[in-house]
Design a protein around this motif. Structure first.
Motif, PDB file in Angstrom:
ATOM      1  N   PRO A 142       0.814  -1.232   0.000  1.00 30.33           N
ATOM      2  CA  PRO A 142       0.000   0.000   0.000  1.00 30.33           C
ATOM      3  C   PRO A 142       0.841   1.272   0.000  1.00 30.33           C
ATOM      4  O   PRO A 142       0.446   2.275  -0.613  1.00 30.33           O
ATOM      5  N   LEU A 143       2.001   1.237   0.657  1.00 31.37           N
ATOM      6  CA  LEU A 143       2.855   2.431   0.648  1.00 31.37           C
ATOM      7  C   LEU A 143       3.410   2.697  -0.744  1.00 31.37           C
ATOM      8  O   LEU A 143       3.517   3.854  -1.180  1.00 31.37           O
ATOM      9  N   ILE A 144       3.759   1.647  -1.472  1.00 31.68           N
ATOM     10  CA  ILE A 144       4.276   1.818  -2.836  1.00 31.68           C
ATOM     11  C   ILE A 144       3.202   2.429  -3.736  1.00 31.68           C
ATOM     12  O   ILE A 144       3.470   3.358  -4.522  1.00 31.68           O
ATOM     13  N   TRP A 145       1.966   1.948  -3.623  1.00 37.56           N
ATOM     14  CA  TRP A 145       0.880   2.502  -4.422  1.00 37.56           C
ATOM     15  C   TRP A 145       0.607   3.958  -4.053  1.00 37.56           C
ATOM     16  O   TRP A 145       0.327   4.790  -4.933  1.00 37.56           O
ATOM     17  N   LEU A 146       0.676   4.272  -2.771  1.00 38.15           N
ATOM     18  CA  LEU A 146       0.437   5.652  -2.345  1.00 38.15           C
ATOM     19  C   LEU A 146       1.520   6.588  -2.871  1.00 38.15           C
ATOM     20  O   LEU A 146       1.232   7.691  -3.357  1.00 38.15           O
ATOM     21  N   VAL A 147       2.784   6.158  -2.798  1.00 38.77           N
ATOM     22  CA  VAL A 147       3.883   6.979  -3.319  1.00 38.77           C
ATOM     23  C   VAL A 147       3.767   7.138  -4.830  1.00 38.77           C
ATOM     24  O   VAL A 147       4.023   8.218  -5.383  1.00 38.77           O
ATOM     25  N   ALA A 148       3.364   6.069  -5.524  1.00 35.51           N
ATOM     26  CA  ALA A 148       3.199   6.164  -6.978  1.00 35.51           C
ATOM     27  C   ALA A 148       2.086   7.148  -7.339  1.00 35.51           C
ATOM     28  O   ALA A 148       2.226   7.948  -8.274  1.00 35.51           O
ATOM     29  N   LEU A 149       0.976   7.112  -6.592  1.00 33.42           N
ATOM     30  CA  LEU A 149      -0.105   8.070  -6.833  1.00 33.42           C
ATOM     31  C   LEU A 149       0.349   9.494  -6.544  1.00 33.42           C
ATOM     32  O   LEU A 149       0.024  10.437  -7.280  1.00 33.42           O
ATOM     33  N   PHE A 150       1.118   9.650  -5.464  1.00 34.21           N
ATOM     34  CA  PHE A 150       1.660  10.956  -5.101  1.00 34.21           C
ATOM     35  C   PHE A 150       2.538  11.521  -6.219  1.00 34.21           C
ATOM     36  O   PHE A 150       2.379  12.675  -6.646  1.00 34.21           O
ATOM     37  N   ALA A 151       3.448  10.694  -6.736  1.00 37.05           N
ATOM     38  CA  ALA A 151       4.347  11.154  -7.799  1.00 37.05           C
ATOM     39  C   ALA A 151       3.594  11.424  -9.089  1.00 37.05           C
ATOM     40  O   ALA A 151       3.854  12.421  -9.782  1.00 37.05           O
ATOM     41  N   ALA A 152       2.623  10.564  -9.429  1.00 39.69           N
ATOM     42  CA  ALA A 152       1.872  10.754 -10.666  1.00 39.69           C
ATOM     43  C   ALA A 152       1.053  12.036 -10.617  1.00 39.69           C
ATOM     44  O   ALA A 152       0.956  12.761 -11.621  1.00 39.69           O
ATOM     45  N   ALA A 153       0.446  12.334  -9.463  1.00 45.26           N
ATOM     46  CA  ALA A 153      -0.353  13.555  -9.344  1.00 45.26           C
ATOM     47  C   ALA A 153       0.522  14.796  -9.495  1.00 45.26           C
ATOM     48  O   ALA A 153       0.138  15.769 -10.157  1.00 45.26           O
ATOM     49  N   ILE A 154       1.718  14.777  -8.894  1.00 41.31           N
ATOM     50  CA  ILE A 154       2.615  15.930  -8.991  1.00 41.31           C
ATOM     51  C   ILE A 154       3.084  16.145 -10.431  1.00 41.31           C
ATOM     52  O   ILE A 154       3.081  17.272 -10.947  1.00 41.31           O
ATOM     53  N   VAL A 155       3.454  15.062 -11.113  1.00 44.14           N
ATOM     54  CA  VAL A 155       3.939  15.197 -12.487  1.00 44.14           C
ATOM     55  C   VAL A 155       2.800  15.594 -13.425  1.00 44.14           C
ATOM     56  O   VAL A 155       2.975  16.423 -14.328  1.00 44.14           O
ATOM     57  N   ALA A 156       1.583  15.027 -13.208  1.00 45.62           N
ATOM     58  CA  ALA A 156       0.453  15.355 -14.074  1.00 45.62           C
ATOM     59  C   ALA A 156       0.062  16.819 -13.939  1.00 45.62           C
ATOM     60  O   ALA A 156      -0.300  17.462 -14.926  1.00 45.62           O
ATOM     61  N   PHE A 157       0.127  17.355 -12.752  1.00 51.94           N
ATOM     62  CA  PHE A 157      -0.267  18.749 -12.546  1.00 51.94           C
ATOM     63  C   PHE A 157       0.871  19.711 -12.852  1.00 51.94           C
ATOM     64  O   PHE A 157       0.680  20.731 -13.507  1.00 51.94           O
ATOM     65  N   GLY A 158       2.076  19.401 -12.345  1.00 48.71           N
ATOM     66  CA  GLY A 158       3.202  20.320 -12.502  1.00 48.71           C
ATOM     67  C   GLY A 158       4.044  20.109 -13.734  1.00 48.71           C
ATOM     68  O   GLY A 158       4.882  20.944 -14.056  1.00 48.71           O
ATOM     69  N   ARG A 159       3.883  18.954 -14.427  1.00 48.40           N
ATOM     70  CA  ARG A 159       4.649  18.632 -15.625  1.00 48.40           C
ATOM     71  C   ARG A 159       6.153  18.702 -15.328  1.00 48.40           C
ATOM     72  O   ARG A 159       6.625  18.095 -14.393  1.00 48.40           O
ATOM     73  N   LEU A 160       6.895  19.467 -16.126  1.00 46.85           N
ATOM     74  CA  LEU A 160       8.343  19.505 -15.911  1.00 46.85           C
ATOM     75  C   LEU A 160       8.680  20.090 -14.538  1.00 46.85           C
ATOM     76  O   LEU A 160       9.629  19.649 -13.883  1.00 46.85           O
ATOM     77  N   ARG A 161       7.908  21.096 -14.106  1.00 47.19           N
ATOM     78  CA  ARG A 161       8.158  21.683 -12.791  1.00 47.19           C
ATOM     79  C   ARG A 161       7.857  20.660 -11.690  1.00 47.19           C
ATOM     80  O   ARG A 161       8.552  20.596 -10.684  1.00 47.19           O
ATOM     81  N   GLY A 162       6.821  19.865 -11.872  1.00 47.01           N
ATOM     82  CA  GLY A 162       6.521  18.815 -10.911  1.00 47.01           C
ATOM     83  C   GLY A 162       7.599  17.750 -10.873  1.00 47.01           C
ATOM     84  O   GLY A 162       7.955  17.235  -9.806  1.00 47.01           O
ATOM     85  N   LEU A 163       8.138  17.407 -12.058  1.00 45.68           N
ATOM     86  CA  LEU A 163       9.235  16.438 -12.102  1.00 45.68           C
ATOM     87  C   LEU A 163      10.464  16.985 -11.390  1.00 45.68           C
ATOM     88  O   LEU A 163      11.165  16.259 -10.669  1.00 45.68           O
TER      89      LEU A 163
END
Length: 449
Positions: free
Chosen positions: A147-168
């Motif tokens: 569950p922690l791996i899935w939560l971290v993956a969702l966290f990273a995906a949301a940041i990259v999807a919203f912030g794009r290069l700045r999120g990365l």
């Protein structure tokens, strides 16, 4: 960390850029040199002799039963042991008994996990001191990796999807922060180094890497770096004075007391100061970047604003930001120390004695010092940003040099001439003469749908 401001900053005059480079680069070099000097080389080795083997397993059966009566229960206490009682069958997935079914008692006691069929758990193997060949298994806790791996993956995906290069870039900065904390700050303090010096150096190193990586190498970012660094140093000084005045020892929590038992050479007073500085860094990052960006945006929107006008306008924004951020800091510390706050209702001592005790006094000092450093960051960063933004202006372009800064009235324009100009057609199209007056002065001029 920090706010995201994606509008490119206006070009900074070469002279100002040279001054910023001459200021920031030596500070960065000094930070790197101090970090290399303090870098932990002889970290203490962990004593794994007393570690209990831990293996993964899956629950296949749970059988509960009434708990047997306690043979020697004190008078007035219940006659049976605290439940639940029974057995749990677990399929072992690791270790010498991998693939076998083993039985363990149902976990009981404060904080014991509640298990059901299909749960993935962690087993500990206990050896009988009287007979080393005899061992048994107990359930320690649930497996939390998936569950922690899935939560971290969702966290990273949301940041990259919203912030794009700045999120990365923000994720890269977050990874760099943890790398510095785990390879420099924590081992350095564990090795007996000065927690205060290591915390300031590590925080400055995190600040340089994260801010420039996330927000780019610009004059605006450099102003935020200088404001953050100055506020960090001020926070460290205020923290040293406050903890010394309150006679705090650092033994205000159970974790600190337990750490002193395992590592006697750790300076718990310095560790308290290090926690204050590192905890303040994230909020300082947000405030300084926001203030630098606010001054830049105000100057971009109205180039005629003077240096003092920029400072005052951005400071008003900073006041609103601080008003909400102070509440954030206090609530964050209160949430982390909620069990301590519950002692206010559970402890029979007077409230004054509880508030001045070690464990609550250090939380009060932590919140107050972090807030003072945060408040100081607003005028410091705003003043630097106003200086940098208005530097290089021509004397006639800066209203602060105008002896009469009051707005000049516009020249009067004849109404008939204005109406004729507005009603004139475009070049190349026949024009119609404009009426000298509106046909109906009382009629609305709004266009009907």
């Amino acid at each position: 960390m920090g706010a995201d401001h994606t509008r490119p900053a206006p070009s900074t005059p070469p002279g100002v850029r040279r001054i910023l480079v001459a200021t920031v680069v030596p500070l960065f070099v000094l930070t790197v040199i101090v970090a290399l000097v303090l870098w932990p080389r002889d970290t203490p080795t962990k004593d794994t002799g007393g570690d209990v083997p831990r293996y993964h397993g899956t629950v296949t059966r749970v059988v509960t039963e009434p708990c047997p009566p306690t043979p020697e229960a004190p008078e007035g206490s219940p006659g049976t042991a605290d439940g639940p009682c029974g057995t749990v069958t677990v399929k072992v997935e690791q270790g010498p008994d991998a693939g076998q079914q083993v039985q363990t008692p149902v976990p009981a006691g404060p904080g014991a996990p509640t298990v059901a069929v299909g749960d993935e758990v962690v087993l500990v193997e206990l050896t009988d001191p009287a007979d080393p060949t005899a061992s048994s298994y107990n359930i320690a806790e649930h497996q939390r990796g998936e569950p922690l791996i899935w939560l971290v993956a969702l966290f990273a995906a949301a940041i990259v999807a919203f912030g794009r290069l700045r999120g990365l870039a923000a994720l890269a900065g977050l990874a760099a922060s943890f790398a510095i904390l785990l390879t420099f700050v924590v081992p350095g303090i564990s090795g007996g180094g000065s927690p205060l010096l290591i915390a300031i150096t590590g925080s400055a190193l995190i600040m340089f890497v994260v801010l420039y990586l996330t927000h780019g190498i610009t004059a605006q970012t450099s102003v935020a770096v200088l404001g953050t660094l100055g506020s960090l140093v001020l926070t460290g000084v205020l923290g040293s004075l406050a903890t010394a005045a309150a006679h705090l020892t650092g033994f205000g929590s159970e974790e600190a007391t337990t750490l002193s038992m395992y590592q006697r050479d750790v300076d718990l007073h310095g560790l308290l100061l290090a926690g204050i500085i590192i905890g303040s860094l994230g909020v300082l990052d947000d405030v300084t970047v926001t203030q630098a960006a606010t001054v830049t945006e105000l100057a971009h929107a109205n180039p005629g604003l003077s240096r003092m006008q920029l400072y005052r306008a951005a400071t008003r924004v900073g006041r609103a930001h601080i008003a909400s951020t102070v509440n954030t800091i206090v609530l964050a510390y209160a949430g982390a120390s909620l069990p301590l706050l519950l002692l206010l209702t559970a402890d029979s001592r007077p409230v004054g004695q509880i508030l001045t005790s070690e464990f609550l006094a250090q939380e009060i000092v932590r919140s107050a010092v972090a807030t003072l450093g945060l408040i100081a960051a607003v005028p410091l960063t705003t003043g630097l940003a106003a200086l940098v933004t208005t530097a290089g202006r021509a004397p006639e372009a800066d209203p602060v040099r105008d002896p009469d800064p009051t707005p000049k009235p516009r020249p009067a324009v004849d109404r008939d001439a204005a109406l004729e100009a507005l009603s004139a057609g475009r070049p190349g199209t026949p024009s119609t003469p404009a009426p000298a007056r509106w046909p109906d002065p009382g009629r609305s001029t709004d266009t009907a749908w």
